[in-house]
Design an enzyme around this catalytic site. Structure first.
Site, PDB file in Angstrom:
ATOM      1  N   GLU A  13      -4.754  -8.728  -1.470  1.00 28.79           N
ATOM      2  CA  GLU A  13      -5.269  -8.473  -0.124  1.00 28.79           C
ATOM      3  C   GLU A  13      -6.702  -7.976  -0.117  1.00 28.79           C
ATOM      4  OE1 GLU A  13      -2.896  -5.963   2.547  1.00 28.79           O
ATOM      5  OE2 GLU A  13      -4.751  -5.219   3.408  1.00 28.79           O
ATOM      6  N   GLU A  19       0.819  -1.211   0.000  1.00 30.92           N
ATOM      7  CA  GLU A  19       0.000   0.000   0.000  1.00 30.92           C
ATOM      8  C   GLU A  19       0.858   1.269   0.000  1.00 30.92           C
ATOM      9  OE1 GLU A  19      -2.989  -0.334   3.073  1.00 30.92           O
ATOM     10  OE2 GLU A  19      -4.029  -1.913   1.963  1.00 30.92           O
TER      11      GLU A  19
END
Length: 484
Positions: free
Chosen positions: A335, A240
């Protein structure tokens, strides 16, 4: 072999028998869904999960026979072997340090039973894992493999040590003994803080003067894992990279990642004769320009296998837009979490529709849910980490565990679609049917069709392949895996 043609009418039944440890409210046991009544003779086997948890990944006794008589129902799912898409690398979860910590609280016999259920051929057949390089936010505390006292640096990485992940390494060896072919992708949540602009585990950027040292940090990690008999399939440069709020976390914008890959990480892995793939981005579906920035640079692109994605923002169809623009680059879904406050029925529908089916229909070679295991309080996690991330498994005592919704989300594919399977065409004749579906051809030649009924009511539909038909029915919110 030519199929025996029977003309029967499908009767959809719901079994009263269910796992004794199949829901977040059930009593744990070692039953992995194989202790069901022996079904009748089928052309098609159906494995069913209901949103109300009355049926959980159970093989149905309903006889589903293909026949050549055209069916009258308006909802038809056409499965076409001749139209193929991506090859599947696998389905699974993130094996966090916290997952390892709680699984290790099980006694030896129950722990081995759980690992066999998760990774063995007789269980749900997890074939892909995600690992954190250093700590993720689902570790008890933040760390990297080269932490130094405040004010000190280690540009030669003389202090590099993976001792804090010794338990993860030990468990990976146990998993590899069960499935030696499992694939693994690894990603860091943060560089060592002395490499960062803010010298903090949370946020900050990688200082340009440490790009070369950080590339060697990856090399040392991959070499250390290889020395332990653990081969890492792929890495992403940063989890991220546009999220500075997690603990740990680090910001790495697209141009920085492009430059790091082409000038440092790519050449470093090549010089060390490491064949581990580099996968760009590893963040949400709302920013497709990030991957494009990497792929549009020829020097960076040569080292980059593809892009990785989450779905906390954006639309899953963005994966197809990236694939269409860069068809030689692979797509990975790495994810998505289920919340401790979420409902089983709601999460089952949403994740099947958007993640499992959505990602694979949009070219993803894998699907990974976030976090394999946690305790009943959604621990452990760092002080600034996710406090309601619910594991696929909840460890409830040294002798018991529960299966949660993420277990079934992944199992509906992982148990039936092994690595090396190929996605094939499956299209509904009624765009308004809300029968979300995806189909695969396995290396053994079996067809696997996963269908999620996104309606509130039961829907009767027909599966058609070539000149053969079968009528099926799913209750509202149910998911079925059909295998023939």
């Amino acid at each position: 072999m030519k199929k025996r043609i029977l003309s029967t009418v499908l009767l959809t039944g719901v079994l009263a028998l269910q796992f004794s440890c199949s829901s977040s409210s059930g009593t744990p046991s070692e039953d992995n869904g194989n202790n069901n009544p022996t079904p009748g003779t089928n052309d098609i086997d159906l494995y069913l999960t209901e949103g109300d948890q009355s049926v959980l990944l159970q093989k149905q006794t309903t006889v589903l026979d293909l026949n050549t008589t055209a069916q009258v129902y308006p909802n038809v799912i056409d499965v076409t072997d001749g139209t193929t898409y991506q090859t599947i690398d696998g389905f699974g979860y993130t094996l966090t340090g916290g997952s390892v910590q709680v699984i290790n609280t099980l006694n030896a016999a129950r722990k081995q039973a759980l690992l066999q259920e998760l990774f063995g051929n007789g269980g749900i057949g997890i074939s892909y894992l995600r690992l954190s390089i250093g700590a993720s936010d689902l570790n008890a505390s933040a760390f990297t493999y080269d932490d130094m006292p405040a004010g000190q640096t280690d540009p030669t990485l003389a202090n590099f040590s993976m001792e804090n992940d010794s338990a993860v390494i030990a468990m990976l060896k146990e998993i590899l003994a069960i499935n030696p072919n499992i694939k693994m992708i690894a990603t860091p949540w943060s560089a060592p803080v002395w490499m960062k602009t803010n010298e903090n585990f949370k946020g900050g950027n990688l200082k340009p003067e440490y790009y070369a040292a950080y590339a060697q940090y990856f090399v040392k990690y991959l070499q250390a894992m290889k020395a332990e008999g653990i081969n890492i399939t792929a890495v992403t440069p940063q989890n991220e990279p546009l999220n500075p709020y997690n603990e740990p976390s680090m910001v790495m914008d697209a141009t920085s990642q492009r430059d790091f890959i082409k000038n440092n990480l790519g050449p470093a892995l090549a010089a060390a004769n490491l064949t581990t793939k580099i996968i760009a981005y590893d963040h949400n579906c709302d920013v497709t320009t990030y991957a494009a920035t990497v792929f549009n640079d020829a020097a960076a692109s040569q080292y980059t296998d593809g892009s990785a994605w989450h779905l906390y923002a954006g639309d899953i169809n963005a994966l197809s837009s990236v694939h269409n623009s860069y068809p030689n680059k692979n797509i990975y879904f790495t994810e998505q979490y289920t919340s401790g406050s979420g409902s089983f029925a709601g999460d089952l529908k949403w994740h099947l529709k958007n993640v499992l089916i959505g990602a694979t229909r949009n070219w993803s070679k894998n699907v990974l849910e976030w976090n394999l295991a946690s305790d009943g309080g959604f621990n452990p996690h760092t002080p600034g980490g996710c406090s309601d991330c619910k594991g696929a498994i909840t460890i409830t005592s040294s002798d018991s565990y529960q299966r949660n919704v993420a277990y079934y989300i992944i199992a509906h594919a992982s148990k039936f679609v092994p690595a090396g399977s190929v996605r094939i065409s499956s299209n509904s004749s009624n765009a308004n049917s809300n029968l979300n579906n995806v189909a695969f051809k396995t290396p053994e030649g079996k067809t696997v069709l996963i269908v999620e009924n996104d309606n509130a009511v039961a829907i009767t539909f027909t599966i058609r392949q070539g000149g053969q038909w079968v009528t099926a029915k799913l209750n509202g919110g149910a998911v079925g895996t059909y295998v023939w």
